[in-house]
Design a protein around this motif. Sequence first.
Motif, PDB file in Angstrom:
ATOM      1  N   LEU A   1     -35.609 -24.985  11.694  1.00 35.00           N
ATOM      2  CA  LEU A   1     -36.288 -26.263  11.534  1.00 35.00           C
ATOM      3  C   LEU A   1     -36.757 -26.693  12.925  1.00 35.00           C
ATOM      4  O   LEU A   1     -35.966 -26.705  13.869  1.00 35.00           O
ATOM      5  CB  LEU A   1     -35.349 -27.333  10.970  1.00 35.00           C
ATOM      6  N   PHE A   2     -38.034 -27.004  13.051  1.00 31.91           N
ATOM      7  CA  PHE A   2     -38.599 -27.408  14.340  1.00 31.91           C
ATOM      8  C   PHE A   2     -38.333 -26.353  15.421  1.00 31.91           C
ATOM      9  O   PHE A   2     -38.141 -26.677  16.587  1.00 31.91           O
ATOM     10  CB  PHE A   2     -38.019 -28.755  14.794  1.00 31.91           C
ATOM     11  N   GLY A   3     -38.285 -25.090  15.025  1.00 30.68           N
ATOM     12  CA  GLY A   3     -38.079 -24.018  15.982  1.00 30.68           C
ATOM     13  C   GLY A   3     -36.632 -23.770  16.343  1.00 30.68           C
ATOM     14  O   GLY A   3     -36.342 -22.867  17.132  1.00 30.68           O
ATOM     15  N   GLU A   4     -35.706 -24.544  15.778  1.00 38.83           N
ATOM     16  CA  GLU A   4     -34.284 -24.373  16.081  1.00 38.83           C
ATOM     17  C   GLU A   4     -33.596 -23.659  14.930  1.00 38.83           C
ATOM     18  O   GLU A   4     -33.741 -24.049  13.774  1.00 38.83           O
ATOM     19  CB  GLU A   4     -33.609 -25.735  16.308  1.00 38.83           C
ATOM     20  N   GLY A   5     -32.848 -22.618  15.241  1.00 41.18           N
ATOM     21  CA  GLY A   5     -32.113 -21.895  14.221  1.00 41.18           C
ATOM     22  C   GLY A   5     -32.324 -20.403  14.346  1.00 41.18           C
ATOM     23  O   GLY A   5     -32.774 -19.907  15.376  1.00 41.18           O
ATOM     24  N   ALA A   6     -31.988 -19.691  13.284  1.00 38.51           N
ATOM     25  CA  ALA A   6     -32.105 -18.236  13.288  1.00 38.51           C
ATOM     26  C   ALA A   6     -33.443 -17.817  12.681  1.00 38.51           C
ATOM     27  O   ALA A   6     -34.153 -18.624  12.082  1.00 38.51           O
ATOM     28  CB  ALA A   6     -30.947 -17.615  12.525  1.00 38.51           C
ATOM     29  N   TYR A   7     -33.757 -16.539  12.829  1.00 38.99           N
ATOM     30  CA  TYR A   7     -35.050 -16.034  12.372  1.00 38.99           C
ATOM     31  C   TYR A   7     -34.885 -14.916  11.344  1.00 38.99           C
ATOM     32  O   TYR A   7     -35.736 -14.044  11.216  1.00 38.99           O
ATOM     33  CB  TYR A   7     -35.870 -15.548  13.579  1.00 38.99           C
ATOM     34  N   TYR A   8     -33.794 -14.969  10.593  1.00 43.33           N
ATOM     35  CA  TYR A   8     -33.590 -13.976   9.545  1.00 43.33           C
ATOM     36  C   TYR A   8     -34.360 -14.331   8.284  1.00 43.33           C
ATOM     37  O   TYR A   8     -34.585 -13.488   7.419  1.00 43.33           O
ATOM     38  CB  TYR A   8     -32.097 -13.862   9.206  1.00 43.33           C
ATOM     39  N   ALA A   9     -34.757 -15.580   8.162  1.00 40.26           N
ATOM     40  CA  ALA A   9     -35.426 -16.068   6.962  1.00 40.26           C
ATOM     41  C   ALA A   9     -36.535 -17.026   7.389  1.00 40.26           C
ATOM     42  O   ALA A   9     -36.616 -17.411   8.554  1.00 40.26           O
ATOM     43  CB  ALA A   9     -34.405 -16.754   6.051  1.00 40.26           C
ATOM     44  N   PRO A  10     -37.409 -17.456   6.467  1.00 43.95           N
ATOM     45  CA  PRO A  10     -38.577 -18.256   6.858  1.00 43.95           C
ATOM     46  C   PRO A  10     -38.222 -19.582   7.524  1.00 43.95           C
ATOM     47  O   PRO A  10     -37.178 -20.171   7.269  1.00 43.95           O
ATOM     48  CB  PRO A  10     -39.283 -18.502   5.513  1.00 43.95           C
ATOM     49  N   ASP A  11     -39.133 -20.032   8.378  1.00 40.47           N
ATOM     50  CA  ASP A  11     -39.052 -21.384   8.934  1.00 40.47           C
ATOM     51  C   ASP A  11     -39.289 -22.381   7.797  1.00 40.47           C
ATOM     52  O   ASP A  11     -40.184 -22.196   6.979  1.00 40.47           O
ATOM     53  CB  ASP A  11     -40.125 -21.554  10.015  1.00 40.47           C
ATOM     54  N   LEU A  12     -38.484 -23.423   7.738  1.00 38.53           N
ATOM     55  CA  LEU A  12     -38.553 -24.374   6.622  1.00 38.53           C
ATOM     56  C   LEU A  12     -39.082 -25.739   7.040  1.00 38.53           C
ATOM     57  O   LEU A  12     -38.954 -26.708   6.279  1.00 38.53           O
ATOM     58  CB  LEU A  12     -37.164 -24.533   5.989  1.00 38.53           C
ATOM     59  N   THR A  13     -39.703 -25.828   8.203  1.00 40.15           N
ATOM     60  CA  THR A  13     -40.175 -27.119   8.689  1.00 40.15           C
ATOM     61  C   THR A  13     -41.140 -27.774   7.704  1.00 40.15           C
ATOM     62  O   THR A  13     -41.070 -28.975   7.456  1.00 40.15           O
ATOM     63  CB  THR A  13     -40.867 -26.965  10.055  1.00 40.15           C
ATOM     64  N   LYS A  14     -42.040 -27.009   7.118  1.00 44.83           N
ATOM     65  CA  LYS A  14     -43.040 -27.557   6.195  1.00 44.83           C
ATOM     66  C   LYS A  14     -42.843 -27.054   4.762  1.00 44.83           C
ATOM     67  O   LYS A  14     -43.763 -27.139   3.942  1.00 44.83           O
ATOM     68  CB  LYS A  14     -44.443 -27.193   6.684  1.00 44.83           C
ATOM     69  N   ILE A  15     -41.664 -26.548   4.450  1.00 46.50           N
ATOM     70  CA  ILE A  15     -41.465 -25.903   3.154  1.00 46.50           C
ATOM     71  C   ILE A  15     -41.668 -26.867   1.984  1.00 46.50           C
ATOM     72  O   ILE A  15     -42.145 -26.471   0.921  1.00 46.50           O
ATOM     73  CB  ILE A  15     -40.060 -25.244   3.082  1.00 46.50           C
ATOM     74  N   ALA A  16     -41.324 -28.143   2.155  1.00 51.51           N
ATOM     75  CA  ALA A  16     -41.487 -29.102   1.059  1.00 51.51           C
ATOM     76  C   ALA A  16     -42.956 -29.309   0.726  1.00 51.51           C
ATOM     77  O   ALA A  16     -43.308 -29.553  -0.436  1.00 51.51           O
ATOM     78  CB  ALA A  16     -40.826 -30.429   1.410  1.00 51.51           C
ATOM     79  N   GLN A  17     -43.833 -29.212   1.735  1.00 50.18           N
ATOM     80  CA  GLN A  17     -45.264 -29.336   1.489  1.00 50.18           C
ATOM     81  C   GLN A  17     -45.849 -28.049   0.940  1.00 50.18           C
ATOM     82  O   GLN A  17     -46.765 -28.069   0.115  1.00 50.18           O
ATOM     83  CB  GLN A  17     -45.983 -29.718   2.785  1.00 50.18           C
ATOM     84  N   LEU A  18     -45.326 -26.919   1.401  1.00 52.77           N
ATOM     85  CA  LEU A  18     -45.876 -25.626   0.993  1.00 52.77           C
ATOM     86  C   LEU A  18     -45.438 -25.215  -0.406  1.00 52.77           C
ATOM     87  O   LEU A  18     -46.159 -24.503  -1.097  1.00 52.77           O
ATOM     88  CB  LEU A  18     -45.454 -24.547   1.994  1.00 52.77           C
ATOM     89  N   ARG A  19     -44.252 -25.644  -0.820  1.00 52.62           N
ATOM     90  CA  ARG A  19     -43.717 -25.192  -2.105  1.00 52.62           C
ATOM     91  C   ARG A  19     -43.609 -26.302  -3.140  1.00 52.62           C
ATOM     92  O   ARG A  19     -43.872 -26.092  -4.306  1.00 52.62           O
ATOM     93  CB  ARG A  19     -42.332 -24.559  -1.903  1.00 52.62           C
ATOM     94  N   GLY A  20     -43.195 -27.493  -2.740  1.00 47.35           N
ATOM     95  CA  GLY A  20     -43.052 -28.591  -3.684  1.00 47.35           C
ATOM     96  C   GLY A  20     -41.657 -28.653  -4.288  1.00 47.35           C
ATOM     97  O   GLY A  20     -40.931 -27.658  -4.349  1.00 47.35           O
TER      98      GLY A  20
END
Length: 289
Positions: free
Chosen positions: A63-82
């Motif tokens: 989130l916001f570039g903080e965390g691990a990179y084994y899975a997708p970044d979720l910063t905008k996931i609520a907008q991209l997926r709903g």
Amino acid sequence: MNKRQTRLFAIGSTLVAALAFLGMTIDSHRQFPELTNADSITPAVTRGNDVWHANNCINCHTLFGEGAYYAPDLTKIAQLRGAPYLKAFLREPERFYNEEQHRRLMPNPNLEDPEIDDLIAFLDWVANVDNQGWPPRPILVTGSSIPGTSLTIAQQDISGPGKTENQMPPGARPVSGNESPIALGEALFRTATPACNACHSIAPGVNLAGPTLAGVATRAQQTLDSPSYSGKADSIESYIRESIVSPSAYLHPGEMYSAEGVSFMPTSYAESLTDEQIDQLVQYLASFK
């Protein structure tokens, strides 16, 4: 300059730089409440933040570039997926991804429905923080490759059809009004909010959060000819338009694309795009025979 002038210049430059830094710091703090969407931090958002940390989601996601990179970044996931997609995914992630096909496995967090609602509220708050346009594009992580090529799905979404990774996709360059409606629709495919290519591939057989759009015009005609079709469209173009503005009018076969009679496709395009833009997007998609 003599020594005295040099000393004064150094002191003056330091003071000017310090004042500029202090001013920018104060201005940043002044804007933080608006930029961080602080007024929207509800009890549900706070509880969702607790769910995020309790389940160590940051061990795989960022989130916001903080965390691990084994899975997708979720910063905008609520907008991209709903929310409908996220709720179904968090209930049964194994419906959407499996280790054999995607070379990764999202563990089932075994969350209760209230916890899922709170986590989605938290992710929705994160998605609406003004982060100055970052990340610059949807970040897709997958091990699936496009049939007949050595590109991954993520690479395909960056490059687009018939392009190399060194070339800019239409959504990354200025698009003039003199270009054809199909070219303008291709640009919209990558720049609409949310971007269509965040959920749809245009490569045959590559399904993401939504079905591949390769051959969508041909499938549209087949759907229109099918007795199971219950929408109002009477042509390929009107069917594609209906799918954009009223995605639940006809649910694409496959349990990973809808839940409880509601499509995971966002319903916001009718408001976020003009009629002309929707027409351009329709013409672009209708070109996939």
